[in-house]
Design an enzyme around this catalytic site. Sequence first.
Site, PDB file in Angstrom:
ATOM      1  N   GLU A  67      18.102   3.240  -1.691  1.00 58.89           N
ATOM      2  CA  GLU A  67      17.716   1.856  -1.989  1.00 58.89           C
ATOM      3  C   GLU A  67      17.238   1.748  -3.438  1.00 58.89           C
ATOM      4  OE1 GLU A  67      16.672  -0.827   0.576  1.00 58.89           O
ATOM      5  OE2 GLU A  67      15.959  -2.157  -1.020  1.00 58.89           O
ATOM      6  N   ASP A  78       9.649   0.953   5.038  1.00 59.73           N
ATOM      7  CA  ASP A  78      10.716   0.279   5.780  1.00 59.73           C
ATOM      8  C   ASP A  78      11.668   1.285   6.411  1.00 59.73           C
ATOM      9  OD1 ASP A  78       9.429  -1.760   4.517  1.00 59.73           O
ATOM     10  OD2 ASP A  78      11.047  -2.192   3.107  1.00 59.73           O
ATOM     11  N   GLY A  85      16.884 -10.811   2.991  1.00 60.93           N
ATOM     12  CA  GLY A  85      15.983 -11.526   2.076  1.00 60.93           C
ATOM     13  C   GLY A  85      14.790 -12.156   2.763  1.00 60.93           C
ATOM     14  N   GLY A  89      12.052 -10.219   4.259  1.00 62.53           N
ATOM     15  CA  GLY A  89      10.893  -9.351   4.452  1.00 62.53           C
ATOM     16  C   GLY A  89      10.928  -8.610   5.770  1.00 62.53           C
ATOM     17  N   LEU A  90      12.108  -8.550   6.420  1.00 65.31           N
ATOM     18  CA  LEU A  90      12.224  -7.810   7.691  1.00 65.31           C
ATOM     19  C   LEU A  90      13.072  -6.548   7.507  1.00 65.31           C
ATOM     20  CD1 LEU A  90      12.714 -10.806  10.172  1.00 65.31           C
ATOM     21  CD2 LEU A  90      10.605  -9.611   9.572  1.00 65.31           C
ATOM     22  N   THR A 112       0.828  -1.209   0.000  1.00 65.08           N
ATOM     23  CA  THR A 112       0.000   0.000   0.000  1.00 65.08           C
ATOM     24  C   THR A 112       0.862   1.258   0.000  1.00 65.08           C
ATOM     25  OG1 THR A 112      -0.095  -0.190   2.391  1.00 65.08           O
ATOM     26  CG2 THR A 112      -2.005  -1.002   1.181  1.00 65.08           C
ATOM     27  N   ASP A 113       2.115   1.142   0.511  1.00 64.04           N
ATOM     28  CA  ASP A 113       2.931   2.374   0.650  1.00 64.04           C
ATOM     29  C   ASP A 113       3.232   3.012  -0.706  1.00 64.04           C
ATOM     30  OD1 ASP A 113       4.871   0.450  -0.065  1.00 64.04           O
ATOM     31  OD2 ASP A 113       6.340   1.114   1.433  1.00 64.04           O
ATOM     32  N   TYR A 160       7.876  -7.255  -7.899  1.00 73.34           N
ATOM     33  CA  TYR A 160       7.517  -6.059  -7.119  1.00 73.34           C
ATOM     34  C   TYR A 160       7.318  -4.833  -8.028  1.00 73.34           C
ATOM     35  CZ  TYR A 160       7.667  -2.446  -3.492  1.00 73.34           C
ATOM     36  OH  TYR A 160       7.344  -1.387  -2.677  1.00 73.34           O
ATOM     37  N   SER A 163      17.825  -4.262   4.576  1.00 73.51           N
ATOM     38  CA  SER A 163      18.521  -3.186   3.858  1.00 73.51           C
ATOM     39  C   SER A 163      18.122  -1.814   4.393  1.00 73.51           C
ATOM     40  CB  SER A 163      18.337  -3.288   2.344  1.00 73.51           C
ATOM     41  OG  SER A 163      17.003  -3.410   2.011  1.00 73.51           O
TER      42      SER A 163
HETATM   43  C1  GLA Z   1       9.037  -3.940   0.555  1.00 72.29           C
HETATM   44  C2  GLA Z   1       9.190  -2.470   0.179  1.00 72.29           C
HETATM   45  C3  GLA Z   1       8.195  -1.612   0.976  1.00 72.29           C
HETATM   46  C4  GLA Z   1       6.763  -2.169   0.855  1.00 72.29           C
HETATM   47  C5  GLA Z   1       6.747  -3.655   1.150  1.00 72.29           C
HETATM   48  C6  GLA Z   1       5.395  -4.263   0.903  1.00 72.29           C
HETATM   49  O1  GLA Z   1       9.419  -4.139   1.889  1.00 72.29           O
HETATM   50  O2  GLA Z   1      10.499  -2.022   0.435  1.00 72.29           O
HETATM   51  O3  GLA Z   1       8.266  -0.276   0.544  1.00 72.29           O
HETATM   52  O4  GLA Z   1       6.221  -1.855  -0.390  1.00 72.29           O
HETATM   53  O5  GLA Z   1       7.694  -4.361   0.380  1.00 72.29           O
HETATM   54  O6  GLA Z   1       4.458  -3.723   1.762  1.00 72.29           O
END
Ligand code: GLA
Length: 345
Positions: free
Chosen positions: A143, A155, A105, A107-108, A17-18, A204, A111
């Site tokens: 990034e 993030d 790698g 999802g936390l 959504t961001d 993505y 980076s």
């Molecule tokens: C990655 C991107 C974020 C966001 C998420 C999904 O972490 O860096 O900006 O879009 O995916 O919510």
Amino acid sequence: MITVRAPGRVNLMGDHTDHQDGLVLPAAIDRECVVTATPTSDGRVVARSQGFAGLVEVAADGRDDPRSVKPAWGRILGSVVDILAQRGRPPVGAELEIRSSVPPGSGLSSSAAFEVAVATALCEIAAFVIDPVELARACQEAEQAATGVPCGIMDQLAAVAGEDEHVLLIDCRSLSVLPVPFPTDLVMVVVHSGVTRRLTDTPYAIRRRHCQAVAADLGLASLRDTDPEQPPDDRFARHVVTENARVPVAALALAAGDLDTLAEVFDASHASLRDDYACSTPEIDALVERLVGAGAIGARLTGAGWGGCVVALAERPHLDQVIAEIGGSEVFVCRPGAGVSRVEP
Ligand code: GLA
């Protein structure tokens, strides 16, 4: 010499959504990137990382092209140096020692933790004052420049603005951050699906462009402006619109300790990420089912997906049972933590 730490994050609601100016609900976690910086007088930034081989060296004034930095892990560092120089950071050189406990790698946001820790250390040693939101923007730009992935700002903003015991309700259009208290009797259980990936290897960017095109066809600046009661007739856009509407519901439910609503909204979010946005995997779906079956309040994919981690909410008395059920997987039990900070010696 100074030491700075910046956390990874877990997102509780509002994925993908961001980049559509939407709402997100991340929390900083107690896994972090730590950077020790010693100022030098030769105008060079030289960095070593415990997790990656080789020495990275770039000009502190940003004149080296970040895309040609070797070894490759230094490209993000080169971009951070470059973008801070563009924003007026004096070209003070530094020796950086970097280590991180955020798994890459997954999802936390390993980076973002890296970018925010490095950027803060570089600003501090040059006595360069930068507004926190501007710092997050600079790191997002770094990034994007280094990886080519058009990521949103969630993030980096979570790594900057995290607060102990609070999740952050972030409006990615206004960039306002509202801390929401996290119930004392709950914990976040983050479980690795065993599948690591780099965002560059995922759809993505394609999905983001697709959503942008749907918004443009509707004559809108972004999908944020869509009526959630009438989501677009497009599966990817529908995810963004319905997910965005779930974020304030989740934030209110957390603040009120309303577990039934949390369960519903986590379930709907995961279904939408899986069926509409198509960014889940069979491993992640199986984990979500097992976590809920073992007594978690709710579980969902967290972050970009296509691998990485699942986040579940659990009541403390059910925690052992939940962890026992997913034995064999890598598990982090966390409470929301603080954003970037100096570590005093
Ligand atoms: C990655 C991107 C974020 C966001 C998420 C999904 O972490 O860096 O900006 O879009 O995916 O919510």
